[in-house]
Design an enzyme around this catalytic site. Structure first.
Site, PDB file in Angstrom:
ATOM      1  N   ASP A   1       7.696   5.485  -3.679  1.00 15.08           N
ATOM      2  CA  ASP A   1       8.326   6.126  -2.524  1.00 15.08           C
ATOM      3  C   ASP A   1       8.927   5.076  -1.601  1.00 15.08           C
ATOM      4  O   ASP A   1       8.371   3.984  -1.441  1.00 15.08           O
ATOM      5  CB  ASP A   1       7.279   6.945  -1.766  1.00 15.08           C
ATOM      6  CG  ASP A   1       7.893   7.888  -0.749  1.00 15.08           C
ATOM      7  OD1 ASP A   1       9.095   8.185  -0.859  1.00 15.08           O
ATOM      8  OD2 ASP A   1       7.162   8.314   0.163  1.00 15.08           O
TER       9      ASP A   1
ATOM     10  N   HIS B   1      17.851   3.094  -4.517  1.00 14.48           N
ATOM     11  CA  HIS B   1      17.386   3.519  -5.841  1.00 14.48           C
ATOM     12  C   HIS B   1      17.604   2.425  -6.884  1.00 14.48           C
ATOM     13  O   HIS B   1      16.756   2.203  -7.750  1.00 14.48           O
ATOM     14  CB  HIS B   1      18.105   4.799  -6.262  1.00 14.48           C
ATOM     15  CG  HIS B   1      17.741   5.994  -5.426  1.00 14.48           C
ATOM     16  ND1 HIS B   1      16.439   6.325  -5.122  1.00 14.48           N
ATOM     17  CD2 HIS B   1      18.523   6.944  -4.830  1.00 14.48           C
ATOM     18  CE1 HIS B   1      16.426   7.422  -4.378  1.00 14.48           C
ATOM     19  NE2 HIS B   1      17.673   7.808  -4.186  1.00 14.48           N
TER      20      HIS B   1
ATOM     21  N   LEU C   1       0.950  -1.862 -23.871  1.00 21.97           N
ATOM     22  CA  LEU C   1       0.945  -1.084 -22.627  1.00 21.97           C
ATOM     23  C   LEU C   1       1.654   0.227 -22.890  1.00 21.97           C
ATOM     24  O   LEU C   1       2.712   0.235 -23.531  1.00 21.97           O
ATOM     25  CB  LEU C   1       1.676  -1.846 -21.510  1.00 21.97           C
ATOM     26  CG  LEU C   1       1.990  -1.062 -20.226  1.00 21.97           C
ATOM     27  CD1 LEU C   1       0.705  -0.772 -19.450  1.00 21.97           C
ATOM     28  CD2 LEU C   1       2.990  -1.813 -19.348  1.00 21.97           C
TER      29      LEU C   1
ATOM     30  N   GLU D   1      -9.178   6.936  -7.752  1.00 19.84           N
ATOM     31  CA  GLU D   1      -9.198   6.203  -6.493  1.00 19.84           C
ATOM     32  C   GLU D   1      -7.765   6.153  -5.964  1.00 19.84           C
ATOM     33  O   GLU D   1      -6.815   6.000  -6.740  1.00 19.84           O
ATOM     34  CB  GLU D   1      -9.736   4.782  -6.705  1.00 19.84           C
ATOM     35  CG  GLU D   1     -11.181   4.724  -7.148  1.00 19.84           C
ATOM     36  CD  GLU D   1     -12.150   5.288  -6.111  1.00 19.84           C
ATOM     37  OE1 GLU D   1     -11.892   5.083  -4.896  1.00 19.84           O
ATOM     38  OE2 GLU D   1     -13.138   5.931  -6.502  1.00 19.84           O
TER      39      GLU D   1
END
Length: 251
Positions: free
Chosen positions: A26, A43, A137, A213
């Site tokens: 954000d 962006h 990953l 979390e």
């Protein structure tokens, strides 16, 4: 924090890194506004931050990284901005796919593809197919994604399975529901980070985040660096995860 010569990101983090980190990216628009630039510039800079953080996540030993790229509510934005965001997904995949594949990154896109343009769907499928056997990953990009829509879709699928006699209603469990979510096969996020100082999930992984979390960073997404990621992971490492149980101190 600055890493010393020869020190990797994983060396700098105590304990064990979270297996799955999810990030609500954000602040692109505010980053641009503070510099008197068009939102598109924010962006574009946000995409550069994605490139850096994906590399850093791999160095930290994170196995799954989920990024909130475009929400199902973002269609409400001006058409010019939506088109720009779509263009950035095209750019990211076309420009970085070969490098991600070479580095052992598996790409997975979650969200509703029904309203995406044909060339974007083709790029998504190409990226997922090319990288599906990679194991270093797993990069999950939530694009045209919303948690309410995801759960609603899962309920419809389960209802159809019940109707067809393949699922007994009395045997439906949280594990059953998880199998029908977009994230099926991906562990729930251990840590969710939101940048820009906002403190809400905004319809992001709302089923999967039950015991995550949460860390909220004041940094705008284009300013979110590997060092800030390391700090968030270190904060996670200091916390005691109870999953509804009691702490070791009996509290």
């Amino acid at each position: 924090m600055t890493l010393s010569s020869g020190q990797t990101m994983s060396d700098a983090v105590p304990g064990h890194p979270p297996r799955h980190v999810a990030i609500i990216m954000d602040g692109n628009g505010r980053w641009a506004a503070r510099r008197h630039l068009p939102r598109a510039a924010g962006h574009r800079q946000g995409v550069e931050a994605v490139r850096v953080i994906v590399r850093a996540a791999g160095e930290l030993g994170i196995e799954y990284l989920t990024l909130y790229g475009f929400s199902s509510e973002n269609w409400k934005r001006p058409a010019e901005e939506v088109n720009d965001l779509m263009g950035l997904l095209r750019l990211y995949i076309r420009r970085d796919l070969a490098e991600l594949h070479q580095n052992g990154v598996r790409i997975r896109i979650i969200g509703d593809r029904a309203h995406l343009e044909a060339d974007i769907i083709a790029l998504i499928e190409e990226a997922e197919t090319l990288t599906r056997n990679n194991t270093k990953l797993q990069l999950v990009i939530a694009f045209n994604y919303g948690g309410h829509n995801e759960i609603t879709s899962a309920v419809r699928k389960i209802a159809n399975e019940v109707k067809e006699g393949r699922i007994d209603p009395d045997e439906i469990s949280p594990q059953t529901i998880a199998r029908f979510l977009d994230t099926a096969g991906v562990p729930d996020p251990d840590l969710i980070i939101r940048t820009s100082g906002e403190k809400r999930l905004s319809n992001f992984l709302i089923w999967q985040s039950a015991y995550s979390e949460l860390v909220f960073s004041e940094a705008l997404w284009p300013d979110f660096t590997p060092e800030r990621l390391r700090e968030a992971v270190a904060e996670y490492d200091r916390r005691e995860r109870r999953f509804g149980g009691r702490s070791e101190a009996g509290e």
